[in-house]
Design an enzyme around this catalytic site. Sequence first.
Site, PDB file in Angstrom:
ATOM      1  N   HIS A  42      -3.419   6.912   2.716  1.00  0.00           N
ATOM      2  CA  HIS A  42      -3.861   5.611   2.221  1.00  0.00           C
ATOM      3  C   HIS A  42      -5.222   5.288   2.850  1.00  0.00           C
ATOM      4  O   HIS A  42      -5.407   5.398   4.066  1.00  0.00           O
ATOM      5  CB  HIS A  42      -2.806   4.558   2.596  1.00  0.00           C
ATOM      6  CG  HIS A  42      -3.269   3.158   2.381  1.00  0.00           C
ATOM      7  ND1 HIS A  42      -3.899   2.766   1.214  1.00  0.00           N
ATOM      8  CD2 HIS A  42      -3.211   2.059   3.173  1.00  0.00           C
ATOM      9  CE1 HIS A  42      -4.203   1.477   1.319  1.00  0.00           C
ATOM     10  NE2 HIS A  42      -3.799   1.029   2.486  1.00  0.00           N
ATOM     11  N   ASN A  49     -10.369  -0.603   0.524  1.00  0.00           N
ATOM     12  CA  ASN A  49      -8.912  -0.451   0.542  1.00  0.00           C
ATOM     13  C   ASN A  49      -8.342  -1.001  -0.763  1.00  0.00           C
ATOM     14  O   ASN A  49      -8.278  -2.208  -0.953  1.00  0.00           O
ATOM     15  CB  ASN A  49      -8.357  -1.210   1.753  1.00  0.00           C
ATOM     16  CG  ASN A  49      -6.841  -1.159   1.836  1.00  0.00           C
ATOM     17  OD1 ASN A  49      -6.169  -0.747   0.888  1.00  0.00           O
ATOM     18  ND2 ASN A  49      -6.308  -1.587   2.962  1.00  0.00           N
ATOM     19  N   CYS A 109       0.811  -1.230   0.000  1.00  0.00           N
ATOM     20  CA  CYS A 109       0.000   0.000   0.000  1.00  0.00           C
ATOM     21  C   CYS A 109       0.834   1.265   0.000  1.00  0.00           C
ATOM     22  O   CYS A 109       0.306   2.355  -0.199  1.00  0.00           O
ATOM     23  CB  CYS A 109      -0.942  -0.002   1.190  1.00  0.00           C
ATOM     24  SG  CYS A 109      -1.891  -1.504   1.300  1.00  0.00           S
TER      25      CYS A 109
END
Length: 321
Positions: free
Chosen positions: A248, A278, A112
Amino acid sequence: MMTSRIIGTGSYAPEHIVTNEDLANVVDTSDEWIRSRTGIGQRRIALEEGTSRMAAEAARRALEDAGMDALELDIILAATSSPDYCFPSCACEVQAALGAEHAVAYDISAACSGFLFALSTVQAFIQAGIYRNALIVGADCLSKLTDWSDRGTCVLFADAAGAAVVQASESGLVHMVMGSDGVKGPVLTCTARTEGNFLNGKTPELGYIYMNGQEVFKFAVKKVPECVNQVLEHSKTSLDEVKYFVLHQANYRIVEAAAKRLKQPMEKFPMNMERYGNTSAASVPLLLDELNREGKIQKGDKIVLAGFGAGLTWGASLLEW
Ligand code: ACO
């Protein structure tokens, strides 16, 4: 010295929407549980498209936004931890799809944090005067690595791609920090499929995402404010001067905790995980593209980007738009 300026953004998310209710039909969960713990309401899941196709589409949109021809690109970096193949790389597939034949292309594996790592890598090339025009893409198709019977992870992850065209300029990226802690790697893993060979007679086992959610949570709420402060202190920029903190999009509560620690109002932390879940390496550029297209970022605005993820890895950048 030259620095990196983002001159165009683009993103792509698959059409197919999976709601929390859809997941409640598959595993023992509920819309209420998922929303209250994560802020996620629905996510996009790729049915047809793979990582490279999503990445190439996001890249096309970013080039269009920048008004740049693919032939002008010197380098393409794709940040992904779910490439369609071990090789060729996602970046090479994007290069082929765009016809960017003058660019060198390769992938970056930092989960990520990938988009932040790609931006920092491009910055090093630009500062060194090696390349001038770069394309960075964050793309992940984590639905393919998700154990759909594990309610602890399957409600979180989703598929998308986000891209940015970066050009050498007098101003733009002010400073960036990156970090890694391999010792804590085991808290968030997806094991490889390379166990077997003809000598040991083993068949490759399929690995899925494993996550120790509470450890990842603790890591994120500590690291994000830490690296944001680091990047601002080095740039002699105060928190109050920053217009947006583009973090994020893992989880609403992580963003909220970071805002609290930084003593900044929630309005400065745009979020879209309610709609997208996500999306790993895609999440920062996907959100940045939304803000850019909605006209919410003006020339001269100071924006902080921050990512964290498996590795463990983390990174933050201060941009002057
Ligand atoms: N629905 C219903 N119940 C669930 C679900 C679900 N989807 N998932 C877990 N539970 C249960 C657990 O089984 C547990 O039940 P038990 O008490 O009977 O054992 C209970 O809920 C509490 O579980 P916890 O794991 O303690 O729940 P927590 O409050 O920590 O929330 C969560 C879990 C949301 C995953 C949280 O730990 C978190 O946000 N962690 C960060 C995760 C993250 O953001 N990861 C990605 C970042 S890195 C990257 O993006 C790659």
